[in-house]
Design a protein around this motif. Sequence first.
Motif, PDB file in Angstrom:
ATOM      1  N   LEU A   1       0.841  -1.206   0.000  1.00  0.00           N
ATOM      2  CA  LEU A   1       0.000   0.000   0.000  1.00  0.00           C
ATOM      3  C   LEU A   1       0.873   1.252   0.000  1.00  0.00           C
ATOM      4  O   LEU A   1       0.581   2.226  -0.706  1.00  0.00           O
ATOM      5  N   LYS A   2       1.941   1.207   0.788  1.00  0.00           N
ATOM      6  CA  LYS A   2       2.851   2.349   0.854  1.00  0.00           C
ATOM      7  C   LYS A   2       3.577   2.526  -0.485  1.00  0.00           C
ATOM      8  O   LYS A   2       3.677   3.641  -1.006  1.00  0.00           O
ATOM      9  N   ARG A   3       4.079   1.425  -1.043  1.00  0.00           N
ATOM     10  CA  ARG A   3       4.797   1.484  -2.324  1.00  0.00           C
ATOM     11  C   ARG A   3       3.910   2.068  -3.417  1.00  0.00           C
ATOM     12  O   ARG A   3       4.336   2.894  -4.222  1.00  0.00           O
ATOM     13  N   ASP A   4       2.643   1.627  -3.444  1.00  0.00           N
ATOM     14  CA  ASP A   4       1.708   2.066  -4.479  1.00  0.00           C
ATOM     15  C   ASP A   4       1.010   3.378  -4.139  1.00  0.00           C
ATOM     16  O   ASP A   4       0.139   3.834  -4.881  1.00  0.00           O
ATOM     17  N   LYS A   5       1.391   3.965  -2.998  1.00  0.00           N
ATOM     18  CA  LYS A   5       0.848   5.255  -2.544  1.00  0.00           C
ATOM     19  C   LYS A   5      -0.680   5.240  -2.435  1.00  0.00           C
ATOM     20  O   LYS A   5      -1.338   6.246  -2.664  1.00  0.00           O
ATOM     21  N   GLY A   6      -1.234   4.046  -2.126  1.00  0.00           N
ATOM     22  CA  GLY A   6      -2.672   3.928  -1.935  1.00  0.00           C
ATOM     23  C   GLY A   6      -3.485   4.055  -3.211  1.00  0.00           C
ATOM     24  O   GLY A   6      -4.702   4.222  -3.162  1.00  0.00           O
TER      25      GLY A   6
END
Length: 69
Positions: A4-9
């Motif tokens: 989720l953090k990597r994909d910025k939500g």
Amino acid sequence: MVVLKRDKGICWICNEPGADAVDHVVAGDDHSLNNLKAIHDHVPPHCHRKKSSQEGNEAQRAMKIKRRF
């Protein structure tokens, strides 16, 4: 949480913010980060639920065709 953090939500299905779950891009046992992406599940537009439902329907159709032969 890492995904989720990597994909910025951002949901990989609809490209909108607010993703609250992680999805396997290719169904199966590959839990590598390359096969996981952020997706909406418990919040609208419920992309994960729709994707899972579609995958289930496709699997049922495939089983019906397989049983015919």
